[in-house]
Design a protein around this motif. Sequence first.
Motif, PDB file in Angstrom:
ATOM      1  N   ASN A   8     -24.878 -30.948  29.941  1.00  0.00           N
ATOM      2  CA  ASN A   8     -23.546 -30.424  30.245  1.00  0.00           C
ATOM      3  C   ASN A   8     -22.583 -31.445  30.848  1.00  0.00           C
ATOM      4  O   ASN A   8     -21.450 -31.113  31.136  1.00  0.00           O
ATOM      5  CB  ASN A   8     -23.663 -29.211  31.172  1.00  0.00           C
ATOM      6  N   GLU A  74     -25.846 -21.442  34.933  1.00  0.00           N
ATOM      7  CA  GLU A  74     -25.007 -22.037  33.894  1.00  0.00           C
ATOM      8  C   GLU A  74     -25.507 -21.741  32.478  1.00  0.00           C
ATOM      9  O   GLU A  74     -24.720 -21.311  31.627  1.00  0.00           O
ATOM     10  CB  GLU A  74     -24.872 -23.545  34.132  1.00  0.00           C
ATOM     11  N   ALA A  94     -16.916 -18.630  35.067  1.00  0.00           N
ATOM     12  CA  ALA A  94     -16.148 -19.717  34.448  1.00  0.00           C
ATOM     13  C   ALA A  94     -15.260 -20.403  35.484  1.00  0.00           C
ATOM     14  O   ALA A  94     -15.133 -21.631  35.489  1.00  0.00           O
ATOM     15  CB  ALA A  94     -15.313 -19.195  33.284  1.00  0.00           C
ATOM     16  N   ARG A  95     -14.654 -19.616  36.375  1.00  0.00           N
ATOM     17  CA  ARG A  95     -13.834 -20.202  37.454  1.00  0.00           C
ATOM     18  C   ARG A  95     -14.712 -21.008  38.412  1.00  0.00           C
ATOM     19  O   ARG A  95     -14.367 -22.111  38.814  1.00  0.00           O
ATOM     20  CB  ARG A  95     -13.079 -19.104  38.207  1.00  0.00           C
ATOM     21  N   ASP A  97     -17.621 -22.311  37.735  1.00  0.00           N
ATOM     22  CA  ASP A  97     -18.118 -23.463  36.980  1.00  0.00           C
ATOM     23  C   ASP A  97     -17.093 -24.589  36.960  1.00  0.00           C
ATOM     24  O   ASP A  97     -17.426 -25.755  37.192  1.00  0.00           O
ATOM     25  CB  ASP A  97     -18.464 -23.025  35.554  1.00  0.00           C
ATOM     26  N   SER A  98     -15.850 -24.243  36.714  1.00  0.00           N
ATOM     27  CA  SER A  98     -14.778 -25.241  36.687  1.00  0.00           C
ATOM     28  C   SER A  98     -14.633 -25.923  38.046  1.00  0.00           C
ATOM     29  O   SER A  98     -14.522 -27.148  38.135  1.00  0.00           O
ATOM     30  CB  SER A  98     -13.471 -24.571  36.280  1.00  0.00           C
ATOM     31  N   ASN A  99     -14.648 -25.132  39.100  1.00  0.00           N
ATOM     32  CA  ASN A  99     -14.548 -25.665  40.453  1.00  0.00           C
ATOM     33  C   ASN A  99     -15.754 -26.535  40.791  1.00  0.00           C
ATOM     34  O   ASN A  99     -15.622 -27.619  41.363  1.00  0.00           O
ATOM     35  CB  ASN A  99     -14.419 -24.516  41.460  1.00  0.00           C
ATOM     36  N   ARG A 101     -17.728 -28.208  38.715  1.00  0.00           N
ATOM     37  CA  ARG A 101     -17.653 -29.467  37.963  1.00  0.00           C
ATOM     38  C   ARG A 101     -16.639 -30.432  38.595  1.00  0.00           C
ATOM     39  O   ARG A 101     -16.904 -31.628  38.720  1.00  0.00           O
ATOM     40  CB  ARG A 101     -17.273 -29.192  36.510  1.00  0.00           C
ATOM     41  N   MET A 102     -15.497 -29.887  39.010  1.00  0.00           N
ATOM     42  CA  MET A 102     -14.473 -30.722  39.636  1.00  0.00           C
ATOM     43  C   MET A 102     -14.988 -31.311  40.953  1.00  0.00           C
ATOM     44  O   MET A 102     -14.842 -32.511  41.205  1.00  0.00           O
ATOM     45  CB  MET A 102     -13.212 -29.889  39.896  1.00  0.00           C
TER      46      MET A 102
END
Length: 114
Positions: A8, A74, A94-95, A97-99, A101-102
Amino acid sequence: EFLTAERNGVPLLRGIDEIQTVLDDHISKTQAIRSSPFCKPFEEEVHAWEATLMYIQDFIDQVIALQRSWMALEPIFASDDIKRQLPQESESFARIDSNFRMRMAQVDSNKNCI
């Protein structure tokens, strides 16, 4: 040490046993210095250093726990079938996950903990 997960592309904290051992050793030594009668002139600095070491230890523990949870969830929420069955939960993940990853990219880019 950060290794980017092949599946990923997320940088994950790995191989920290030695770091945790050294960190535990430094915390023990700092606590021993703090209990010494000769610590009085340096008491403020010793307390600040101990707080810094404890913060780093807590941060590492929390990152490891977070990574473990994220790595379990995930692949589940990446499934199209789950996205159809649990649309609200999938959107929420999804929110997150985005946070995640950032934040992991930020931690990976700045390896100085002090």
